[in-house]
Design an enzyme around this catalytic site. Structure first.
Site, PDB file in Angstrom:
ATOM      1  N   LYS A 118       0.817  -1.221   0.000  1.00  0.00           N
ATOM      2  CA  LYS A 118       0.000   0.000   0.000  1.00  0.00           C
ATOM      3  C   LYS A 118       0.847   1.266   0.000  1.00  0.00           C
ATOM      4  O   LYS A 118       0.392   2.304  -0.459  1.00  0.00           O
ATOM      5  CB  LYS A 118      -0.958  -0.011   1.206  1.00  0.00           C
ATOM      6  CG  LYS A 118      -1.839  -1.264   1.302  1.00  0.00           C
ATOM      7  CD  LYS A 118      -2.677  -1.487   0.061  1.00  0.00           C
ATOM      8  CE  LYS A 118      -3.229  -2.901  -0.020  1.00  0.00           C
ATOM      9  NZ  LYS A 118      -3.870  -3.208  -1.302  1.00  0.00           N
TER      10      LYS A 118
ATOM     11  N   LYS B 248      -1.716   2.504   9.220  1.00  0.00           N
ATOM     12  CA  LYS B 248      -2.099   1.398   8.341  1.00  0.00           C
ATOM     13  C   LYS B 248      -0.893   0.512   8.029  1.00  0.00           C
ATOM     14  O   LYS B 248       0.231   1.009   7.935  1.00  0.00           O
ATOM     15  CB  LYS B 248      -2.664   1.933   7.021  1.00  0.00           C
ATOM     16  CG  LYS B 248      -3.947   2.747   7.162  1.00  0.00           C
ATOM     17  CD  LYS B 248      -4.484   3.135   5.779  1.00  0.00           C
ATOM     18  CE  LYS B 248      -5.834   3.832   5.910  1.00  0.00           C
ATOM     19  NZ  LYS B 248      -6.426   4.116   4.576  1.00  0.00           N
TER      20      LYS B 248
ATOM     21  N   GLY C  70      -8.059  -3.528   3.022  1.00  0.00           N
ATOM     22  CA  GLY C  70      -9.334  -4.030   3.512  1.00  0.00           C
ATOM     23  C   GLY C  70      -9.503  -3.895   5.009  1.00  0.00           C
ATOM     24  O   GLY C  70     -10.299  -4.608   5.616  1.00  0.00           O
TER      25      GLY C  70
ATOM     26  N   ILE D  14      -9.904  10.504   7.673  1.00  0.00           N
ATOM     27  CA  ILE D  14     -11.017  11.231   7.053  1.00  0.00           C
ATOM     28  C   ILE D  14     -12.313  10.725   7.680  1.00  0.00           C
ATOM     29  O   ILE D  14     -12.673   9.564   7.494  1.00  0.00           O
ATOM     30  CB  ILE D  14     -11.054  10.998   5.527  1.00  0.00           C
ATOM     31  CG1 ILE D  14      -9.675  11.154   4.897  1.00  0.00           C
ATOM     32  CG2 ILE D  14     -12.117  11.886   4.883  1.00  0.00           C
ATOM     33  CD1 ILE D  14      -9.241  12.554   4.623  1.00  0.00           C
TER      34      ILE D  14
ATOM     35  N   HIS E 289     -17.019   5.259   0.680  1.00  0.00           N
ATOM     36  CA  HIS E 289     -16.122   4.429  -0.127  1.00  0.00           C
ATOM     37  C   HIS E 289     -16.717   4.354  -1.529  1.00  0.00           C
ATOM     38  O   HIS E 289     -17.764   3.750  -1.719  1.00  0.00           O
ATOM     39  CB  HIS E 289     -16.009   3.039   0.523  1.00  0.00           C
ATOM     40  CG  HIS E 289     -15.331   1.998  -0.320  1.00  0.00           C
ATOM     41  ND1 HIS E 289     -14.465   1.065   0.203  1.00  0.00           N
ATOM     42  CD2 HIS E 289     -15.382   1.723  -1.633  1.00  0.00           C
ATOM     43  CE1 HIS E 289     -14.031   0.281  -0.769  1.00  0.00           C
ATOM     44  NE2 HIS E 289     -14.574   0.659  -1.890  1.00  0.00           N
TER      45      HIS E 289
ATOM     46  N   ASN F  59      -7.685  -2.672  -5.967  1.00  0.00           N
ATOM     47  CA  ASN F  59      -7.952  -4.108  -5.897  1.00  0.00           C
ATOM     48  C   ASN F  59      -7.622  -4.719  -7.247  1.00  0.00           C
ATOM     49  O   ASN F  59      -8.196  -4.339  -8.262  1.00  0.00           O
ATOM     50  CB  ASN F  59      -9.408  -4.367  -5.555  1.00  0.00           C
ATOM     51  CG  ASN F  59      -9.758  -3.819  -4.192  1.00  0.00           C
ATOM     52  OD1 ASN F  59      -9.020  -3.995  -3.230  1.00  0.00           O
ATOM     53  ND2 ASN F  59     -10.856  -3.118  -4.102  1.00  0.00           N
TER      54      ASN F  59
ATOM     55  N   ARG G  74      -8.240  -7.488  -8.923  1.00  0.00           N
ATOM     56  CA  ARG G  74      -9.020  -8.699  -9.190  1.00  0.00           C
ATOM     57  C   ARG G  74     -10.395  -8.304  -9.722  1.00  0.00           C
ATOM     58  O   ARG G  74     -10.773  -7.136  -9.656  1.00  0.00           O
ATOM     59  CB  ARG G  74      -9.217  -9.489  -7.894  1.00  0.00           C
ATOM     60  CG  ARG G  74      -9.968  -8.671  -6.846  1.00  0.00           C
ATOM     61  CD  ARG G  74     -10.323  -9.451  -5.589  1.00  0.00           C
ATOM     62  NE  ARG G  74     -11.153  -8.675  -4.689  1.00  0.00           N
ATOM     63  CZ  ARG G  74     -10.710  -7.816  -3.784  1.00  0.00           C
ATOM     64  NH1 ARG G  74      -9.413  -7.610  -3.650  1.00  0.00           N
ATOM     65  NH2 ARG G  74     -11.553  -7.136  -3.023  1.00  0.00           N
TER      66      ARG G  74
END
Ligand code: MV4
Length: 457
Positions: free
Chosen positions: A116, A158, A164, A203, A208, A290, A292
């Protein structure tokens, strides 16, 4: 085009891939664990090979077993679906070295977006806004304090290898920052074997919103509009819709363009999703990518009319995208609701067991993707998703009405499901006004759902 494809997955997504292959005249090879012998993907594929015992680590995640099956069945390509090996760069490399086409992104795409910190840095350099925070990995508590002196509280710590929501910690002051830094780091080390963490400004009350991307091997990258996936519980999406109820056409255009730019920046291939966080003032930031095909891809299929799984297969076979950006024109309002074998009245405890009887809804504008039939055993070993209801309407009100009807028509006996929660959300005033964010569902559950009973049936 490929002659034979192996589907390295189970459940509804395995059926979804089989259906796409059938329409393209491609033969299918299913793989299954011991306990999946009676699963529909085994029945529906042209051939099926057992790859081991029930635990996924011994079957669906066991690369050697999947590759052996692919060699025995002499397939040209493997479709990984979502989950399991779909975002495993090592698996992609092994497929390549065995001359089997992996239907998905490159190993490099997966690796870059899986870290990330690298993802954030690469995307930021291409001119896509990212959430204010640290420049790369934060190595010490002192460094963390330094970052926060510029951004202010609250912040999120993070994991670089996360995503996720795994390994995330919120901090509101210096004490919780120092503590959260240590905890996030050790948790990430344990979970991913990589304790690297980074920091972002937190935030609050964000939505999302994600953009569907498709990219071929000839330099064409298109975006197929957004999905609002804010209705989640513990980072598990429950409901998704398009268009996002609060996005202006100007914001939508900009977000789409930025998503294409992000995909181009990393030389992305095949289907992917760029996730944005949309704050209450209308600013949005890249969050992660993502790599996929996602659970919620049918939302985009219903709005655009394109078959994204067929498109994935064509792209992997070297064909050009079958549509151009200027032809893509999402129409109407689409909502997906996920039905899980979980008991919402008992803290969403898994509810595996025999489906004594099931009936699925139908009618105009309704799609059901499910692998469940009367007499099927929902297994405790795998994901609890048993069906996706996807509805389309000419207006949002019509889509909501249609979903409401579809949920009443959906009947199942033998196991508990999340269907009653869908009814509660559809009846909620804030949802009806499109005014919800990522904390909405947990709040609704805490507030007792405005008196609507969660029955699990
Ligand atoms: C955030 C955020 C607020 N600020 N990052 C959750 C999962 C992972 N994709 C990142 N997540 C979040 N990152 C900043 N800087 C809020 C969340 C978040 C969230 C995001 C999307 C959907 C549901 C969520 C629920 C809680 C927190």
């Amino acid at each position: 085009m490929f002659n034979r494809i192996l589907i390295a997955n189970r459940g509804e997504i395995a059926l979804r891939v089989i259906r796409a292959c059938r329409e393209m005249g491609v033969k299918t090879v299913a793989v299954y664990s011991d306990v999946d012998e009676h699963s529909l993907h085994v029945q529906m594929a042209d051939e099926a090979i057992c790859i081991g015992p029930a635990p996924a680590t011994e079957s669906y995640l066991k690369i050697a077993n999947i590759i052996s099956a692919a060699e025995v069945a002499d397939v040209d390509a493997i479709h990984p679906g979502y989950g399991f090996l779909a975002e495993n760069a090592h698996f992609v490399q092994i497929c390549e070295s065995c001359n089997i086409t992996f239907i998905g992104p490159t190993a490099d795409n997966i690796q870059k977006m899986g870290d990330k910190v690298v993802a954030r840095e690469t995307v930021r350099k291409s001119g896509v806004p990212t959430i204010p925070g640290s420049d790369g990995v934060v190595k010490t508590k002192e460094e963390a304090l330094e970052v926060v002196r510029k951004s202010g509280y609250p912040v999120l710590i993070k994991a670089a290898a996360g995503g996720g929501g795994k390994g995330m910690r919120i901090a509101h002051n210096d004490v919780s920052l120092a503590q959260g830094f240590m905890m996030a780091s050790s948790e990430a080390e344990r979970a991913f074997g990589n304790g690297a963490v980074y920091i972002e400004k937190y935030i609050e009350n964000a939505r999302h919103v994600e953009i569907q991307i498709m990219a071929d091997h000839h330099g064409n990258v298109v975006q197929l509009g957004e999905r609002d996936c804010s209705i989640q519980r513990r980072h598990q999406k429950l409901m998704e819709e398009t268009p996002c109820p609060v996005l202006s056409s100007d914001q939508r255009r900009r977000m789409g363009k930025l998503a294409v730019r992000a995909a181009e920046a990393i030389g992305y291939r095949n289907a992917g999703t760029i996730e944005f966080l949309l704050d209450p003032t209308g600013h949005f930031y890249f969050m992660e990518m993502n790599t996929r095909i996602q659970v919620e891809h049918p939302v985009t299929e219903m709005a655009t009319g394109y078959d994204l799984v067929k498109e994935q297969i064509k792209i992997a076979a070297g064909q050009r995208l079958s549509f151009e950006q200027k032809e893509i024109n999402p129409q109407g309002y689409v909502i997906e609701f996920r039905i899980n074998a979980e008991d919402p009245a008992n803290n969403f405890a898994p509810s595996p067991g025999r489906v004594e009887w099931v009936h699925f809804p139908g009618g105009p504008g309704i799609r059901v993707d499910s692998h469940v039939y009367s007499g099927y055993d929902v297994l405790p070993f795998y994901d609890s998703l048993i069906a996706k209801l996807i509805v389309r309407g000419d207006t949002r009100e019509e889509a909501i009405q249609r979903m409401s009807g579809a949920l009443s028509e959906f009947m199942i006996e033998g196991i508990k499901t999340t269907a009653s929660l869908g009814r509660a959300i559809l009846n909620d005033a804030l949802f009806r006004r499109g005014r919800y964010h990522t904390a909405y569902l947990e709040q609704l559950l805490k507030d007792g759902l405005g008196g609507v009973a969660l029955t699990g049936t």
